[in-house]
Enzyme design. Structure first.
Site, PDB file in Angstrom:
ATOM      1  N   ALA A  66      22.856  30.407 117.317  1.00 43.32           N
ATOM      2  CA  ALA A  66      23.995  30.441 116.172  1.00 43.32           C
ATOM      3  C   ALA A  66      25.267  30.462 116.601  1.00 43.32           C
ATOM      4  O   ALA A  66      24.959  31.081 117.662  1.00 43.32           O
ATOM      5  CB  ALA A  66      23.299  30.865 114.948  1.00 43.32           C
ATOM      6  N   GLY A 112      19.281  29.464 117.838  1.00 47.82           N
ATOM      7  CA  GLY A 112      19.622  28.365 117.136  1.00 47.82           C
ATOM      8  C   GLY A 112      19.431  26.667 118.349  1.00 47.82           C
ATOM      9  O   GLY A 112      19.228  25.741 117.071  1.00 47.82           O
ATOM     10  N   GLU A 115      15.578  26.874 118.195  1.00 46.65           N
ATOM     11  CA  GLU A 115      15.571  26.288 116.452  1.00 46.65           C
ATOM     12  C   GLU A 115      15.403  24.138 116.129  1.00 46.65           C
ATOM     13  O   GLU A 115      14.751  23.801 115.309  1.00 46.65           O
ATOM     14  CB  GLU A 115      15.833  27.110 115.599  1.00 46.65           C
ATOM     15  N   GLU A 135      17.576  36.975 118.960  1.00 45.68           N
ATOM     16  CA  GLU A 135      18.002  36.880 117.854  1.00 45.68           C
ATOM     17  C   GLU A 135      17.649  38.945 117.993  1.00 45.68           C
ATOM     18  O   GLU A 135      18.480  39.613 117.611  1.00 45.68           O
ATOM     19  CB  GLU A 135      17.276  36.215 116.955  1.00 45.68           C
TER      20      GLU A 135
END
Ligand code: COA
Length: 260
Positions: A66, A112, A115, A135
């Site tokens: 992200a 992300g 993910e 993270e």
């Protein structure tokens, strides 16, 4: 149908989506997530597309996570909303696509990025790929389904270790863990995705949609996977594809599926 950050090419019933933000290692900012939602929504109902391949541009990254710059100033309310919106609009949306999605992991798939790859139905990787959920090193946890899907795919113990240690997995280790199903030299990654897509294209799109739903059902709260399988099995018997598939077998010819 390409957008500012995504290149889309459709050829021979396969849609190739490339996340194209190379200067930021294809990090997922708001715009990329919105574009992914738009493209996957369009492909969902595009009858000319039967398989989707998702990859990153360049040779370095699939998606490096992200976009950290975008959320660094967020508080708890915005953080929660970011995760919820992302899960609904992109990650769960992709997992629930009615046609197969292959992640072709061409480099870093972190946070992300991993993910996103885990939301896809299948993952193959280039030999230089590195995967992890870093993270907690940033003071946050995975928010796009990573705590759930990593444990589902590689088991709770391994997932716990990766998430808590922020260790990255090399491609071969990811293969060992079952996080990816193939590792190939970088230049062979897209051909390998194409070969996998070709195998899938031979089969009934209707049955494939039902199979995805049935496999997913085991992981969805409130659903019984065995019951979902029985329902999907039954639904197939009402499809044109089932008539064609069984008839073709009996007539010793290749089936010509329509997806109906
Ligand atoms: N969010 C925002 N920008 C990112 C990013 C992310 N997740 N990952 C990489 N970038 C940007 C860098 O800031 C840099 O931009 P700049 O050139 O404008 O400074 C550019 O992409 C290149 O990255 P850089 O860090 O210089 O490359 P590197 O080869 O030295 O390192 C990584 C590669 C993947 C190890 C490193 O970029 C990294 O650790 N990224 C963050 C991974 C992460 O924690 N992801 C989880 C987020 S929740």
């Amino acid at each position: 149908m390409s957008t500012a950050n995504l290149q889309l090419r459709i050829q021979d019933q396969v849609a190739w989506i490339q996340i194209d933000r190379p200067t930021k290692l294809n990090a997922l900012n708001r715009a990329v997530l919105e574009e992914l939602n738009q493209v996957f929504s369009d492909l969902r109902t595009d009858a000319s597309v039967r398989v989707i391949v998702l990859t990153g541009s360049g040779e370095k990254a699939f998606v490096a996570g992200a976009d950290i710059a975008e959320f660094s100033e967020f508080g708890p309310v915005e953080g929660r909303a970011l995760a919820q919106k992302g899960q609904d609009a992109v990650f769960t949306f992709i997992e629930q696509m009615n046609k197969p999605v292959i992640a072709a992991i061409n480099g870093f798939a972190l946070g992300g990025g991993l993910e996103l790859a885990m939301s896809c139905h299948m993952r193959i990787a280039s030999a230089n790929a590195k995967m992890g959920l870093p993270e907690t090193s940033l003071g946050v946890i995975p928010g796009y389904g990573g705590t759930q899907r990593l444990a589902q795919i590689i088991g709770k113990g391994r997932a716990m270790e990766l998430i808590l240690s922020c260790q990255m997995l090399a491609a071969d280790q990811a293969l060992d863990f079952g996080l990816v199903t193939q590792v190939v030299p970088q230049e062979e990654l897209l051909p390998a995705a194409a070969a996998l897509a070709q195998k899938i294209l031979k089969n009934s799109p209707f049955a494939i949609g039902q199979a995805i739903q049935a496999v997913n059902a085991a992981y969805e709260e409130g659903l019984n996977g065995f019951e979902a399988e029985v329902n999907g099995f039954g639904a197939c018997f009402g499809s044109e594809d089932f008539k064609e598939g069984t008839q073709a077998f009996l007539e010793k010819r290749k089936a010509n599926f329509t997806g109906n």
